[in-house]
Design a protein around this motif. Structure first.
Motif, PDB file in Angstrom:
ATOM      1  N   THR A  45       0.828  -1.209   0.000  1.00  0.00           N
ATOM      2  CA  THR A  45       0.000   0.000   0.000  1.00  0.00           C
ATOM      3  C   THR A  45       0.860   1.255   0.000  1.00  0.00           C
ATOM      4  OG1 THR A  45      -1.891  -1.101   1.043  1.00  0.00           O
ATOM      5  CG2 THR A  45      -1.748   1.288   1.281  1.00  0.00           C
ATOM      6  N   THR A  46       1.999   1.226   0.685  1.00  0.00           N
ATOM      7  CA  THR A  46       2.910   2.375   0.657  1.00  0.00           C
ATOM      8  C   THR A  46       3.371   2.653  -0.772  1.00  0.00           C
ATOM      9  OG1 THR A  46       3.678   1.980   2.915  1.00  0.00           O
ATOM     10  CG2 THR A  46       5.130   3.269   1.490  1.00  0.00           C
ATOM     11  N   ARG A  49       0.600   4.481  -2.505  1.00  0.00           N
ATOM     12  CA  ARG A  49       0.464   5.854  -2.005  1.00  0.00           C
ATOM     13  C   ARG A  49       1.560   6.757  -2.568  1.00  0.00           C
ATOM     14  NH1 ARG A  49      -2.948   6.948   1.989  1.00  0.00           N
ATOM     15  NH2 ARG A  49      -1.609   8.584   2.830  1.00  0.00           N
ATOM     16  N   PHE A  54       0.244  10.517  -2.414  1.00  0.00           N
ATOM     17  CA  PHE A  54      -0.157  10.727  -1.029  1.00  0.00           C
ATOM     18  C   PHE A  54       1.046  10.722  -0.077  1.00  0.00           C
ATOM     19  CE2 PHE A  54      -4.099   8.205  -2.490  1.00  0.00           C
ATOM     20  CZ  PHE A  54      -4.618   9.329  -3.101  1.00  0.00           C
ATOM     21  N   GLU A  55       2.180  10.229  -0.540  1.00  0.00           N
ATOM     22  CA  GLU A  55       3.429  10.227   0.215  1.00  0.00           C
ATOM     23  C   GLU A  55       4.560  10.676  -0.714  1.00  0.00           C
ATOM     24  OE1 GLU A  55       3.493   9.607   3.371  1.00  0.00           O
ATOM     25  OE2 GLU A  55       1.650   8.459   3.749  1.00  0.00           O
ATOM     26  N   PRO A  78      -1.515  15.046  -6.457  1.00  0.00           N
ATOM     27  CA  PRO A  78      -2.225  13.812  -6.820  1.00  0.00           C
ATOM     28  C   PRO A  78      -3.250  13.995  -7.936  1.00  0.00           C
ATOM     29  CG  PRO A  78      -1.986  13.935  -4.446  1.00  0.00           C
ATOM     30  CD  PRO A  78      -1.483  15.240  -4.989  1.00  0.00           C
ATOM     31  N   TYR A  85      -7.852   5.894  -8.318  1.00  0.00           N
ATOM     32  CA  TYR A  85      -7.525   5.113  -7.118  1.00  0.00           C
ATOM     33  C   TYR A  85      -8.801   4.480  -6.583  1.00  0.00           C
ATOM     34  CZ  TYR A  85      -4.943   4.064  -2.784  1.00  0.00           C
ATOM     35  OH  TYR A  85      -4.311   3.438  -1.737  1.00  0.00           O
ATOM     36  N   ALA A  87      -9.988   2.154  -3.426  1.00  0.00           N
ATOM     37  CA  ALA A  87      -9.554   1.628  -2.135  1.00  0.00           C
ATOM     38  C   ALA A  87     -10.239   0.309  -1.814  1.00  0.00           C
ATOM     39  CB  ALA A  87      -9.840   2.650  -1.034  1.00  0.00           C
ATOM     40  N   ASP A 162      -6.244  -0.931  -4.637  1.00  0.00           N
ATOM     41  CA  ASP A 162      -5.656  -1.296  -3.346  1.00  0.00           C
ATOM     42  C   ASP A 162      -6.517  -2.363  -2.669  1.00  0.00           C
ATOM     43  OD1 ASP A 162      -4.311  -1.466  -0.981  1.00  0.00           O
ATOM     44  OD2 ASP A 162      -4.668   0.593  -0.345  1.00  0.00           O
TER      45      ASP A 162
END
Length: 346
Positions: A45-46, A49, A54-55, A78, A85, A87, A162
């Motif tokens: 998931t990282t 992101r 998001f990161e 983003p 995306y 989820a 995800d």
């Protein structure tokens, strides 16, 4: 070769000094689906992101459609990356109707937006009448399809999924992932799916990347990573496997299971096979029993059975997967035949 639509180079990320991703490289070709598969907490998931924005990475770069969108010093917002995306839970707005969820962020007059919503519902195999319903009036599979329609509404060049089917029961999960995969293939959207479900990854992806502790152990086609794993972790993570000691001489591995063709250097090693590569054939007690094992257990799985066979008392028992029609009974004497080639790990 076509330039990759998603190009990740040396991606690294830590949280509070704890490394989560370590020097990740991954290329995803236009119009294809890549599945990143691994256990919970391995960094999947990282990775999504970081791609979504998001990161921010500690090192490395992310490029989408030839444009660098992330590095330690630069980051494209983003909503400007051309990324959709979806989820795990769909993340639909409960206070909005299905149509309003899909239309969220769309621009244009009311009639054109309504036409676009109807088109998107049909794209994900839902009738336009669903537009007036609320998310709580839909099944889990329908909610995921609406979430996909909302993500497709902005016409992304890259779709990130995800663990989108995890919350669904087994039968619904299979049907929903098949429908989603077909929709994405028809629309031609390049897709990156993260999942801990090996069957899911192998069944719908063009490329599979196996992740362990923040790095990839192997990346390749589903057939390649399943049939020719490069290490013991990958072999065992992607499904049941048989591992027996062997000695390789001239491209042939000699083991308790007989002589199996392999591509490996001469010397000792561990022969890796899949249970479906073995065929157990019942033999008569009065016949020649060299190389014959004994059935210790039979596990009925519907279409298949799993036979646990003691190979003539030499080494640990092995598991054979074969059709469930007329399986040999417990205590039967069987001869084991290996189909295809094997993999040798040293």
């Amino acid at each position: 070769m076509t330039a990759p639509l998603l190009d990740i180079r040396g991606l690294t990320k830590s949280f509070a000094g704890h490394p989560v991703l370590a020097d990740i490289d991954l290329q995803v070709q236009p119009g294809s689906m890549t599945a990143v598969v691994g256990a919970s907490g391995c960094g999947k998931t990282t990775l999504l992101r970081l791609i979504a924005g998001f990161e921010t990475p500690d090192a490395g770069t992310v490029a989408i459609a030839g444009r660098q969108v992330a590095s330690p010093t630069t980051s494209v917002a983003p909503h400007r990356r051309g990324v959709g995306y979806v989820a795990q839970d769909g993340a639909l707005f409960p206070h909005l109707t299905v149509g309003q969820n899909i239309a969220y962020g769309l621009r244009g007059d009311r009639a054109s937006v309504r036409r676009r919503v109807d088109e998107l519902l049909e794209t994900v195999s839902l009738d336009p009448s669903y537009a007036s319903r609320r998310p709580h009036q839909l099944s889990g599979g329908q909610q995921q399809r609406v979430a996909l329609a909302r993500a497709l509404a902005r016409q992304p060049v890259l779709m990130l999924l995800d663990e989108p089917f995890t919350a669904l029961d087994t039968g619904l999960r299979a049907a929903t992932r098949k429908a989603v995969a077909a929709t994405l293939a028809e629309t031609g959207v390049t897709t990156l799916l993260v999942t801990h479900d090996q069957e899911e990854a192998l069944s719908i992806a063009d490329q599979v990347a196996v992740m362990r502790d923040g790095h990839f152990t192997q990346v390749g086609s589903p057939q390649e990573v399943y049939r020719h794993p490069t290490d013991r972790f990958t072999a065992e993570f992607l499904g049941d496997c048989i591992a027996v000691p062997c000695v390789v001489t001239g491209g042939v591995a000699d083991s308790v299971l007989g002589r199996v063709p392999v591509r490996a250097n001469d010397g000792p090693g561990t022969l890796i096979l899949r249970p479906e590569q073995l065929v157990a054939t019942v033999v008569s007690d009065s016949g020649q029993l060299d190389g014959v094992g004994t059935v210790l257990a039979v596990e009925f799985l519907g279409h298949d059975v799993l036979l646990t066979v003691d190979p003539a008392g030499e080494g640990a028992p092995v598991v054979v997967r074969q059709h469930s029609l007329s399986p040999p009974p417990i205590d039967a004497k069987v001869r084991l035949q290996v189909i295809g080639d094997g993999v040798v790990l040293t």
